[in-house]
Design a protein around this motif. Structure first.
Motif, PDB file in Angstrom:
ATOM      1  N   SER A   1       0.791  -1.231   0.000  1.00  0.00           N
ATOM      2  CA  SER A   1       0.000   0.000   0.000  1.00  0.00           C
ATOM      3  C   SER A   1       0.827   1.287   0.000  1.00  0.00           C
ATOM      4  O   SER A   1       0.281   2.369  -0.203  1.00  0.00           O
TER       5      SER A   1
ATOM      6  N   CYS B   1       1.927   2.731   2.544  1.00  0.00           N
ATOM      7  CA  CYS B   1       1.324   3.534   3.605  1.00  0.00           C
ATOM      8  C   CYS B   1       2.389   4.041   4.581  1.00  0.00           C
ATOM      9  O   CYS B   1       3.488   3.495   4.681  1.00  0.00           O
TER      10      CYS B   1
ATOM     11  N   ASN C   1       0.987   5.062   7.809  1.00  0.00           N
ATOM     12  CA  ASN C   1       0.314   4.836   9.091  1.00  0.00           C
ATOM     13  C   ASN C   1      -0.635   3.641   8.989  1.00  0.00           C
ATOM     14  O   ASN C   1      -1.354   3.489   7.990  1.00  0.00           O
TER      15      ASN C   1
ATOM     16  N   LYS D   1      -6.869  -0.095   9.533  1.00  0.00           N
ATOM     17  CA  LYS D   1      -6.971   1.059   8.628  1.00  0.00           C
ATOM     18  C   LYS D   1      -5.572   1.568   8.291  1.00  0.00           C
ATOM     19  O   LYS D   1      -4.738   1.728   9.172  1.00  0.00           O
ATOM     20  N   ASP D   2      -5.341   1.817   6.979  1.00  0.00           N
ATOM     21  CA  ASP D   2      -4.068   2.399   6.553  1.00  0.00           C
ATOM     22  C   ASP D   2      -4.319   3.607   5.665  1.00  0.00           C
ATOM     23  O   ASP D   2      -5.440   3.834   5.199  1.00  0.00           O
ATOM     24  N   ASP D   3      -3.266   4.409   5.436  1.00  0.00           N
ATOM     25  CA  ASP D   3      -3.388   5.606   4.604  1.00  0.00           C
ATOM     26  C   ASP D   3      -2.640   5.443   3.286  1.00  0.00           C
ATOM     27  O   ASP D   3      -2.092   6.393   2.741  1.00  0.00           O
TER      28      ASP D   3
ATOM     29  N   TYR E   1      -9.206   7.170   0.730  1.00  0.00           N
ATOM     30  CA  TYR E   1      -8.042   7.734   1.405  1.00  0.00           C
ATOM     31  C   TYR E   1      -7.306   6.642   2.191  1.00  0.00           C
ATOM     32  O   TYR E   1      -7.040   6.778   3.378  1.00  0.00           O
ATOM     33  N   GLY E   2      -7.014   5.569   1.506  1.00  0.00           N
ATOM     34  CA  GLY E   2      -6.421   4.407   2.143  1.00  0.00           C
ATOM     35  C   GLY E   2      -7.424   3.271   2.163  1.00  0.00           C
ATOM     36  O   GLY E   2      -8.397   3.268   1.411  1.00  0.00           O
TER      37      GLY E   2
ATOM     38  N   GLU F   1      -9.751   0.631   4.766  1.00  0.00           N
ATOM     39  CA  GLU F   1     -10.247   0.272   6.092  1.00  0.00           C
ATOM     40  C   GLU F   1     -10.963  -1.067   6.010  1.00  0.00           C
ATOM     41  O   GLU F   1     -11.936  -1.217   5.266  1.00  0.00           O
TER      42      GLU F   1
END
Length: 258
Positions: free
Chosen positions: A186, A188, A190, A207-209, A247-248, A250
């Motif tokens: 991803s 990411c 966070n 959940k990631d960003d 936005y990522g 979840e």
């Protein structure tokens, strides 16, 4: 119209009351049958899921064997040949031998990482005596140690019902699947993990960003992919899984205490 006697009226009222009671019982039975029908699993559907689970287990065994054979054994054989070359050229070209030895040490270190990765995947021993909150804290601590470029956040609500072994084990299998996917694919910065209980259910959220998921992730992934493994785990828990890509990513998984 003939007027009924008091005795006949009482008999008729009793018959009407019995009819109404029978009707209520019939309606209640119909509701129960309908409810059980909704909650029951079709035999063909159950067979399909069991076949998938067996296929995944077979795939894992083949995969681990392939890793042991091709990656680990081949690396050991290659390093042995390199060391023999270093020994033979030691008196003639010490600098060349030194370079070979340095490369072999690097290769050995990579091999140790491969072995540790496989052992981690194969080691399914779960100590359910450790409270879920402490176990999740340990899990996130290890993630931080192994992935210093990513910020990991953990939020565990008040847990009054201790997960049984199957649920305890499944929580960490699901985390392995989705956290590993976020770390590797991803990009990411966070990742937040949340575990809560409410209304006789547990809720696990990852959940990631990062970049998000492909549009066909839920339906177009290979049968042995992480998402399909997760689906079978959630099926065995009689739970539900939802994935939001905004936005990522979840991932939310809900399942009952028992």
């Amino acid at each position: 119209m003939k007027k009924l006697s008091r005795k006949e009226s009482r008999i008729k009222e009793k018959e009407e009351a019995e009819k109404k009671a029978i009707e209520r019982q019939r309606e209640e039975l119909e509701r129960k049958i309908e409810s059980e029908s909704k909650n029951s699993i079709d035999k063909s559907e159950l067979k399909k899921h069991l076949n998938k689970i067996l296929m995944l287990e077979s795939f894992d065994n083949t995969y681990y064997s392939t890793v042991l054979d091709k990656r680990i054994k081949n690396t050991i054989n290659k390093n042995s040949r390199e060391l023999e070359e270093a020994i033979n050229s030691l008196s003639i070209d010490p600098g060349h031998s030194k370079g070979i030895i340095k490369d072999t040490i690097s290769s050995q270190n990579s091999l140790v990482n491969i072995i540790e990765e496989q052992l981690s995947k194969m080691n399914n021993s779960i100590d359910e005596k450790t409270g879920i909150k402490n176990a999740l804290s340990d899990y996130v601590f290890e993630l931080r140690e192994n992935n210093p470029s990513i910020n990991f956040d953990l939020n565990v609500g008040s847990i009054s019902h201790k997960p049984n072994y199957i649920r305890y084990y499944s929580i960490f299998r699901l985390l392995d699947i989705f956290v590993d996917n976020a770390i590797k694919h991803s990009n990411c910065s966070n990742i937040k993990i949340t575990f809560e209980e409410d209304d006789d259910r547990y809720t696990l959220t990852i959940k990631d960003d990062g970049d998000g998921l492909p549009s066909d992730y839920l339906t177009g992934s290979e049968w042995y992919s992480g998402i399909n493994r997760a689906k079978e785990i959630v099926f065995l828990l009689s739970g539900e899984i939802s994935i939001e890509d905004d936005y990522g990513t979840e991932v939310e998984i809900e399942f009952d205490y028992e």
